[in-house]
Write an enzyme that holds these catalytic residues in place. Structure first.
Site, PDB file in Angstrom:
ATOM      1  N   ARG A   9      56.976  -2.217 -46.481  1.00  0.00           N
ATOM      2  CA  ARG A   9      56.313  -3.405 -47.054  1.00  0.00           C
ATOM      3  C   ARG A   9      57.341  -4.527 -47.234  1.00  0.00           C
ATOM      4  O   ARG A   9      57.081  -5.678 -46.970  1.00  0.00           O
ATOM      5  CB  ARG A   9      55.672  -3.094 -48.413  1.00  0.00           C
ATOM      6  N   GLN A  59      49.314 -10.711 -59.068  1.00  0.00           N
ATOM      7  CA  GLN A  59      49.372  -9.250 -58.987  1.00  0.00           C
ATOM      8  C   GLN A  59      50.128  -8.836 -57.728  1.00  0.00           C
ATOM      9  O   GLN A  59      50.385  -7.662 -57.512  1.00  0.00           O
ATOM     10  CB  GLN A  59      47.956  -8.679 -58.918  1.00  0.00           C
ATOM     11  N   ASP A  90      54.479  -9.360 -53.020  1.00  0.00           N
ATOM     12  CA  ASP A  90      55.166 -10.119 -51.968  1.00  0.00           C
ATOM     13  C   ASP A  90      55.825 -11.352 -52.596  1.00  0.00           C
ATOM     14  O   ASP A  90      55.669 -11.627 -53.782  1.00  0.00           O
ATOM     15  CB  ASP A  90      54.169 -10.504 -50.846  1.00  0.00           C
ATOM     16  N   HIS A 134      52.848  -7.245 -61.469  1.00  0.00           N
ATOM     17  CA  HIS A 134      52.936  -5.896 -60.886  1.00  0.00           C
ATOM     18  C   HIS A 134      54.271  -5.656 -60.175  1.00  0.00           C
ATOM     19  O   HIS A 134      54.376  -4.735 -59.372  1.00  0.00           O
ATOM     20  CB  HIS A 134      51.770  -5.656 -59.909  1.00  0.00           C
ATOM     21  N   CYS A 177      66.965   0.448 -61.611  1.00  0.00           N
ATOM     22  CA  CYS A 177      67.713   1.689 -61.785  1.00  0.00           C
ATOM     23  C   CYS A 177      66.947   2.567 -62.780  1.00  0.00           C
ATOM     24  O   CYS A 177      66.630   2.117 -63.882  1.00  0.00           O
ATOM     25  CB  CYS A 177      69.113   1.384 -62.310  1.00  0.00           C
ATOM     26  N   CYS A 196      73.223   2.453 -56.758  1.00  0.00           N
ATOM     27  CA  CYS A 196      72.884   1.390 -57.679  1.00  0.00           C
ATOM     28  C   CYS A 196      74.147   0.622 -58.070  1.00  0.00           C
ATOM     29  O   CYS A 196      75.179   1.226 -58.331  1.00  0.00           O
ATOM     30  CB  CYS A 196      72.240   2.059 -58.890  1.00  0.00           C
ATOM     31  N   GLU A 207      34.436 -12.754 -51.106  1.00  0.00           N
ATOM     32  CA  GLU A 207      33.134 -12.158 -51.447  1.00  0.00           C
ATOM     33  C   GLU A 207      33.064 -12.061 -52.973  1.00  0.00           C
ATOM     34  O   GLU A 207      34.098 -12.147 -53.632  1.00  0.00           O
ATOM     35  CB  GLU A 207      33.018 -10.761 -50.818  1.00  0.00           C
ATOM     36  N   ALA A 246      40.704 -18.356 -49.058  1.00  0.00           N
ATOM     37  CA  ALA A 246      41.641 -19.001 -49.985  1.00  0.00           C
ATOM     38  C   ALA A 246      42.334 -20.193 -49.338  1.00  0.00           C
ATOM     39  O   ALA A 246      42.526 -21.229 -49.988  1.00  0.00           O
ATOM     40  CB  ALA A 246      42.667 -17.974 -50.469  1.00  0.00           C
TER      41      ALA A 246
HETATM   42  N1  APR Z   1      40.513 -15.486 -49.165  1.00  0.00           N
HETATM   43  C1  APR Z   1      39.994 -15.156 -50.384  1.00  0.00           C
HETATM   44  N2  APR Z   1      39.743 -13.883 -50.760  1.00  0.00           N
HETATM   45  C2  APR Z   1      40.026 -12.909 -49.890  1.00  0.00           C
HETATM   46  C3  APR Z   1      40.576 -13.173 -48.610  1.00  0.00           C
HETATM   47  C4  APR Z   1      40.811 -14.539 -48.252  1.00  0.00           C
HETATM   48  N3  APR Z   1      41.331 -14.891 -47.080  1.00  0.00           N
HETATM   49  N4  APR Z   1      40.754 -11.991 -47.959  1.00  0.00           N
HETATM   50  C5  APR Z   1      40.339 -11.033 -48.798  1.00  0.00           C
HETATM   51  N5  APR Z   1      39.908 -11.570 -49.969  1.00  0.00           N
HETATM   52  C6  APR Z   1      39.409 -10.896 -51.166  1.00  0.00           C
HETATM   53  C7  APR Z   1      38.670  -9.614 -50.881  1.00  0.00           C
HETATM   54  O1  APR Z   1      37.309  -9.885 -50.626  1.00  0.00           O
HETATM   55  C8  APR Z   1      38.891  -8.814 -52.162  1.00  0.00           C
HETATM   56  O2  APR Z   1      37.857  -9.057 -53.104  1.00  0.00           O
HETATM   57  O3  APR Z   1      40.531 -10.509 -51.931  1.00  0.00           O
HETATM   58  C9  APR Z   1      40.207  -9.370 -52.702  1.00  0.00           C
HETATM   59  C10 APR Z   1      41.376  -8.396 -52.624  1.00  0.00           C
HETATM   60  O4  APR Z   1      41.110  -7.319 -53.462  1.00  0.00           O
HETATM   61  P1  APR Z   1      42.090  -6.050 -53.554  1.00  0.00           P
HETATM   62  O5  APR Z   1      42.429  -5.593 -52.190  1.00  0.00           O
HETATM   63  O6  APR Z   1      41.451  -5.081 -54.467  1.00  0.00           O
HETATM   64  O7  APR Z   1      43.426  -6.644 -54.197  1.00  0.00           O
HETATM   65  P2  APR Z   1      43.779  -6.966 -55.715  1.00  0.00           P
HETATM   66  O8  APR Z   1      42.565  -7.356 -56.471  1.00  0.00           O
HETATM   67  O9  APR Z   1      44.909  -7.905 -55.689  1.00  0.00           O
HETATM   68  O10 APR Z   1      44.296  -5.559 -56.234  1.00  0.00           O
HETATM   69  C11 APR Z   1      44.786  -5.476 -57.551  1.00  0.00           C
HETATM   70  O11 APR Z   1      45.417  -3.198 -57.235  1.00  0.00           O
HETATM   71  O12 APR Z   1      46.433  -1.483 -56.037  1.00  0.00           O
HETATM   72  C12 APR Z   1      46.575  -2.401 -57.007  1.00  0.00           C
HETATM   73  O13 APR Z   1      48.618  -3.128 -57.830  1.00  0.00           O
HETATM   74  C13 APR Z   1      47.722  -3.322 -56.769  1.00  0.00           C
HETATM   75  O14 APR Z   1      47.991  -5.617 -57.411  1.00  0.00           O
HETATM   76  C14 APR Z   1      47.106  -4.688 -56.832  1.00  0.00           C
HETATM   77  C15 APR Z   1      45.868  -4.453 -57.661  1.00  0.00           C
END
Ligand code: APR
Length: 230
Positions: A59, A91, A94, A109, A117, A136, A203, A219
């Site tokens: 990653r 959250q 990156d 996160h 460490c 470390c 969505e 976005a």
């Molecule tokens: N523009 C806007 N929204 C988008 C796009 C886009 N281009 N692509 C995807 N999405 C939306 C998806 O529809 C989804 O609802 O972004 C959301 C991503 O959701 P997740 O994959 O669940 O990510 P997130 O909510 O950040 O997860 C929260 O879960 O596993 C843990 O620690 C990890 O920080 C993470 C946390």
């Protein structure tokens, strides 16, 4: 609509999707071909540290191949010219908000480009892979783990985040599915503080009913457009 004075923005994986980083829950329950419980829990790290390190090494290495997109850039640009209070909480682990130039930023996160460490809890910059031979800087032993908040661990800087939520008059949530607490509960805290609450997501999120307004779309398009309205 009166111009907001104190803004909190929460971002999730969806804001980085158009930069080429996979989201967590859009791929049939797998994250980069792994079940989350096999790579993103303290138990997984105790059971198979090499698997977990390899996963996060990949990653981290991927960050070299991706760039901030117009949504990251618009938030950074907005912050530069906004004369009120502004806090960006992500959250995401990156570094795309950092590279876009966001300034007041909390990685709740953790961060791929940092390690911790496990003996001293000191946090280090981490650009290279972590292997069995990586020592470390603080104690010279191979005791580094990714500086990532795994399931079951406490997110970072929660006091600062709740303080800002309690005082905000606009809460904007971008690209997060609303599955993971405490972030999924921020909208309710902001709403109780009297803030305008807006979701921008591809969505409807799980928490959409908690928001007063919801914008469905990408976005990269909707974030710059929304910020222009403020
Ligand atoms: N523009 C806007 N929204 C988008 C796009 C886009 N281009 N692509 C995807 N999405 C939306 C998806 O529809 C989804 O609802 O972004 C959301 C991503 O959701 P997740 O994959 O669940 O990510 P997130 O909510 O950040 O997860 C929260 O879960 O596993 C843990 O620690 C990890 O920080 C993470 C946390």
């Amino acid at each position: 609509m009166t111009r907001p004075r104190r803004i909190v923005v929460l971002t999730g994986a969806g804001i980085s999707a158009e930069s080429g980083i996979n989201t967590f829950r859009d791929n049939g329950g797998l994250w980069e071909n792994q079940r989350m419980e096999d790579v993103a829990t303290p138990e997984a790290f105790a059971r198979d540290p090499q698997l977990v390190q390899r996963f996060y090494n990949a990653r981290r290495a991927q960050l070299k191949d991706v760039m901030p997109n117009p949504a990251h850039l618009a938030l950074a640009e907005f912050e530069k010219t906004f004369d009120g209070g502004f806090l960006l909480v992500t959250q995401n682990v990156d570094d795309l908000h950092d590279r876009a130039g966001s300034h007041t930023l909390i990685h709740m996160h953790g961060e791929l480009k940092k390690s911790r460490c496990t003996r001293t809890q000191k946090i280090h910059e981490q650009m290279a892979d972590i292997t069995d031979n990586t020592l470390c800087d603080c104690c010279g032993t191979p005791t580094l783990r990714p500086h990532i908040v795994w399931f079951g661990e406490t997110p970072l800087m929660m006091d600062e985040i709740y303080q800002a939520l309690d005082q905000c008059d606009l809460f904007l949530s971008i690209g997060t599915s609303g599955h993971v607490y405490p972030a999924a509960g921020f909208v309710e805290v902001a709403r109780q503080a009297g803030a305008r609450t807006v979701e921008i997501n591809k969505e409807p999120s799980l928490g959409i009913d908690h928001f007063a307004e919801a914008i469905q779309g990408l976005a990269s398009v909707e974030v710059p457009a929304f910020l222009r309205t403020l």
